[in-house]
Each structure stands twice: as C-alpha cells, then as structure tokens.
Design a protein around this motif. Sequence first.
Motif, mmCIF file in Angstrom:
data_model
loop_
_atom_site.group_PDB
_atom_site.id
_atom_site.type_symbol
_atom_site.label_atom_id
_atom_site.label_comp_id
_atom_site.label_asym_id
_atom_site.label_seq_id
_atom_site.Cartn_x
_atom_site.Cartn_y
_atom_site.Cartn_z
ATOM 1 N N TYR A 34 83.515 26.380 121.425
ATOM 2 C CA TYR A 34 83.316 27.332 122.531
ATOM 3 C C TYR A 34 81.919 27.207 123.141
ATOM 4 N N SER A 35 80.933 26.886 122.306
ATOM 5 C CA SER A 35 79.548 26.878 122.786
ATOM 6 C C SER A 35 79.044 25.484 123.180
ATOM 7 N N ALA A 36 79.870 24.469 122.984
ATOM 8 C CA ALA A 36 79.435 23.095 123.278
ATOM 9 C C ALA A 36 79.116 22.953 124.768
ATOM 10 N N PRO A 37 78.008 22.292 125.103
ATOM 11 C CA PRO A 37 77.639 22.121 126.515
ATOM 12 C C PRO A 37 78.586 21.149 127.217
ATOM 13 N N PHE A 38 78.617 21.210 128.530
ATOM 14 C CA PHE A 38 79.406 20.258 129.306
ATOM 15 C C PHE A 38 78.618 19.874 130.557
ATOM 16 N N ASP A 39 78.936 18.725 131.091
ATOM 17 C CA ASP A 39 78.211 18.179 132.235
ATOM 18 C C ASP A 39 78.619 18.909 133.508
ATOM 19 N N ALA A 40 77.633 19.496 134.186
ATOM 20 C CA ALA A 40 77.922 20.247 135.412
ATOM 21 C C ALA A 40 77.451 19.519 136.667
ATOM 22 N N THR A 41 77.000 18.282 136.512
ATOM 23 C CA THR A 41 76.461 17.562 137.675
ATOM 24 C C THR A 41 77.580 16.984 138.535
ATOM 25 N N LEU A 42 77.315 16.885 139.812
ATOM 26 C CA LEU A 42 78.269 16.295 140.742
ATOM 27 C C LEU A 42 78.296 14.784 140.523
ATOM 28 N N PRO A 43 79.475 14.193 140.306
ATOM 29 C CA PRO A 43 79.542 12.740 140.110
ATOM 30 C C PRO A 43 79.004 11.990 141.330
ATOM 31 N N ALA A 44 78.344 10.872 141.089
ATOM 32 C CA ALA A 44 77.698 10.116 142.168
ATOM 33 C C ALA A 44 78.687 9.683 143.245
ATOM 34 N N GLN A 127 85.862 20.515 142.486
ATOM 35 C CA GLN A 127 85.368 21.890 142.395
ATOM 36 C C GLN A 127 86.355 22.759 141.612
ATOM 37 N N HIS A 128 87.626 22.607 141.916
ATOM 38 C CA HIS A 128 88.701 23.322 141.225
ATOM 39 C C HIS A 128 88.653 22.997 139.727
ATOM 40 N N ASN A 129 88.537 21.704 139.402
ATOM 41 C CA ASN A 129 88.490 21.244 138.022
ATOM 42 C C ASN A 129 87.250 21.775 137.313
ATOM 43 N N TYR A 130 86.127 21.770 138.002
ATOM 44 C CA TYR A 130 84.878 22.268 137.415
ATOM 45 C C TYR A 130 84.982 23.759 137.085
ATOM 46 N N LEU A 131 85.582 24.529 137.984
ATOM 47 C CA LEU A 131 85.723 25.973 137.748
ATOM 48 C C LEU A 131 86.609 26.245 136.534
ATOM 49 N N LEU A 132 87.639 25.418 136.337
ATOM 50 C CA LEU A 132 88.484 25.552 135.144
ATOM 51 C C LEU A 132 87.670 25.296 133.879
ATOM 52 N N ARG A 133 86.770 24.331 133.958
ATOM 53 C CA ARG A 133 85.916 23.998 132.809
ATOM 54 C C ARG A 133 84.939 25.142 132.534
ATOM 55 N N GLU A 134 84.342 25.663 133.589
ATOM 56 C CA GLU A 134 83.369 26.744 133.452
ATOM 57 C C GLU A 134 84.000 27.993 132.862
ATOM 58 N N HIS A 135 85.231 28.290 133.247
ATOM 59 C CA HIS A 135 85.918 29.517 132.811
ATOM 60 C C HIS A 135 86.929 29.262 131.688
ATOM 61 N N ALA A 136 86.895 28.080 131.089
ATOM 62 C CA ALA A 136 87.944 27.676 130.139
ATOM 63 C C ALA A 136 88.187 28.690 129.041
ATOM 64 N N PHE A 137 87.118 29.272 128.491
ATOM 65 C CA PHE A 137 87.237 30.226 127.382
ATOM 66 C C PHE A 137 86.886 31.642 127.815
ATOM 67 N N GLY A 138 86.882 31.880 129.109
ATOM 68 C CA GLY A 138 86.475 33.178 129.630
ATOM 69 C C GLY A 138 87.630 34.152 129.765
#
Length: 465
Positions: A34-44, A127-138
């Motif tokens: 749950y606490s593991a970090p994930f990459d939030a940067t925009l892919p090149a 963006q949609h995919n990133y929001l799922l990652r950000e809120h995955a355990f929320g």
Amino acid sequence: MNSSTLWSLRLGFSGKQALEIDTLGLEQFLKKSYSAPFDATLPAFLHDEPKTIAELREYRQKIKNSDSDAQKKLIRQQIKNALELKKWWIKPIRTENYPLREKMVCFWHNHFVATTQKVKSNYWVFQHNYLLREHAFGNFKQLTKVMIQTNAMVRYLDNVDNKKGKINENLSRELLELFTLGIGNYSENDIKEGARALAGLGLGEMDAQYRPIFEDNGIKTYFGQSGNFKADDLVDIIFEQKNIPYLLTRKILKWFIYDAPAEELVTYYGDYLRKVNFEMEPFLTKIFTEESKKNNAGSKIKDPLVYIIQLIDELNAHEIPDALIGFFTKQQGMDLLNQPNVKGWDGGNSWLTSQIYLQRNNASDLMCNGKNISRKVFEKIPEEGNQPEVTLEKIKVGIQFNSKGTNKDIIAELSNRLLFQVTETMQKDMENLLKYDFDPKGENAQNAVLRLFNYITKTPEYQLI
C-alpha cells in the motif's frame, strides 16, 4: 502449491514475491504494498502529445493542412505513442517489487473502461491510468467521482453528446449498471434523470467540465430525491443505496481469488466495505488475510498477463521485450488499454478457450526451447533471387531447481511452486520425464528440467491459481 507462491500470483503477476511474503507474512507484505512509491512523471514520448482542447484543435488543424505524406507521418506517430503507452505500463507490471498497486490499476482499468481506440488521445488515457494508480487503494466513492469527470470517460461514453434537450444516456447508464449498483437496483427513470444531471459535462482543458450552454439546471428526481443535481450529487445519492457494496465486492473477489465467488462471501465482505465507508485498503486487507487462511487454491483461471509473466520469470527469460508481452496478451483477448467493450474483459472461462490454451502451449514450447515467442530474424543474408532464411530469435532461458536433489525432490519442488494439485497420473508422467537415474549436476540436467517444466505448463492444473 505453497501458500506464499499462491498469494504472490494473486497479489501480483508471478511467483516472484513468494519469498518476501513468506518472510514478512501477508499482512506486512500488504502494508508495504500500500505504501510503495510509484512513478508519477509524464513519459517522455507524451511530451509532444496534445494535452488540452486547444492543443488538440491545433493538432487536428495541422493534420488537415498537411500534405498526404505529412498526415500519414503524424497519424503513425500517434499510433506509435499508443503502443509506447502500453509498453510504459507493462514495465512496472513486470518489474515492481510490490506489484499489488499495478494489479489494482488493472482491476480499476477493467472497471472504469476507457480505451485508446475510442478516446483517441494518448495523453487523456495516460491521465486516466495515472488517476487509477493514485487512487488504487483509496476511497471507492471518491474514485467514482473522479473517474466520471475525466476527459477520457466523457469521450469514451459519449457524454460529449449529452446536452439539454438532446440527452445521451450512456454515461448515466454505465455509472449505475457497471460502475456502482448493477442491473436490477435502479430504474430507467433514474438513468434518464441522471443523464439530465450529466448534460453539458464535456471535455475540459485538463478535466471534464460543465458547459453552461448545454447544462440542464432543472429539478431532477433521482432515487426518490429531488434537486438540481450534478455529477458529484449523483454519486453521493448512489452510495446511499442499500445494494451499493456488492457489485464491486463480487468483482474484486473474481479478480483476485474466485471465478465464481459464493454469494455469502459477496454479502459478508460487501457489508464490511460499507462499514469502512468504502475505503479500499482495509477492505482488501480483510479479504486477503481471511481468504489466505482457507484452502481455496485452484479457484481461478490465470489471466493472460499472469500466465506470460509467470512463464517469463520462471524461465528467467528477461530478454523478452515489453512489446511482445503486450502482443501476447492481445492475442489472448486481454489487450491492455483496449477492452472489447465497456463491460471489459469477461475473465473466468474466457481465459481458457481451446484457441487460447493452444497459444499458451505454443508459447511454452518456444520459450522452453530457447526461442522468442514471435519475433523473427534473418539467419543468413540471401543471395540474389533467393528468399531470406528466417527463424525465430533465440533467447537465453534457464529454470531454478535443487542441484543436489533427486528426481523426486525436483518434481516436488516444481510442483510445490507451480501446481495447486498433483494427480497420480501427473506424478507418474513427471517421473517418466525425470527418471530415477537423473543426474542434477549432469551436462543435460537443465534441458531435462526444462522438459519437465514444459510438461507442467501444459497441464490444466497449471492454468489455475
């Protein structure tokens, strides 16, 4: 199959995390996940992709004003970026030390479907995919509010065409049928009134926005309540309904543990989801820790992603590129970012049709023989007038086994980490493949164990977790 390997497969995509689960215990492993970090940067590769409505208009105008060759080049670049997006996602799926977040992103991606083919904006799908990652355990309720107000979702479910006096019901219907309550827990009038509340919610510069000219600001009646409701209000009302926890609970149980979860489990865990106010972290912890104490191995067919990544990891076939994993899963009916429809992948028995089973066996045959699963290369430069000699690319493979063990030790070792059960016939077959006089230190030991592994991968029992 030992418990740690079983839960490594269920909470990730291979048996790679089994040792850590065994060392930490499941609860501590979950906390770290749950606490593991994930990459939030925009892919090149998305830096130059249009991100706002203004940029999209400018891009489309550029295509329109370009000559034929330039148009083809621009369109090819968009297609290439869509493939890059898939590869970008596959990388953490196969490499994260704590892959549960990506497993949850996969789940949510199949719950709140929005495909690249229809959205036609790689950035919005990212963006949609990133929001799922950000809120995955929320919080499930909060995530629902966020998801129905993304540019990807309003484009995918045609809410851009939903206007006062000219209603489109797609988003309103799927919000109830597929995202929250399920069929039988709402009326057609709720769909119509919900669509009125969503009228005018269209594309915005970064997120979906209401456009006043198309909004319906009249009074709507939704599940017996009346008011000038908008998107957030609809979700608040839906989450007051009696049956709200059960659709998601059933889908979570199906995604992680059971292809056919018992209704008493759906009710039991669903009631807990309501009790914790739709917070996913305690909900998932309760399911995983309680179900891990039961004898429930063999209750779920592996999806194509789990199948291929486990195969790659067991064979240490690290040369297999991410693009080929995407190609394989697409062949198997699990095309990431492009489900066949808004319902998403069916899962269960659809993952083991005769064609899919044959494809899996072919992939195992190729890789166990040190060949890539689809890429071809020229072996020789052809002489003039002759066809080039083409063959499958060779890769390095090797499977771990006890180099001091007898044939029965090694059969038990592989069975324990690969099979949820071993029948008497299977045991005899394996002993015929790896005979009593097998020398684990011999020159051909690795090849012999690879043949055993290949046999195991073709059994019906290997397809299950």
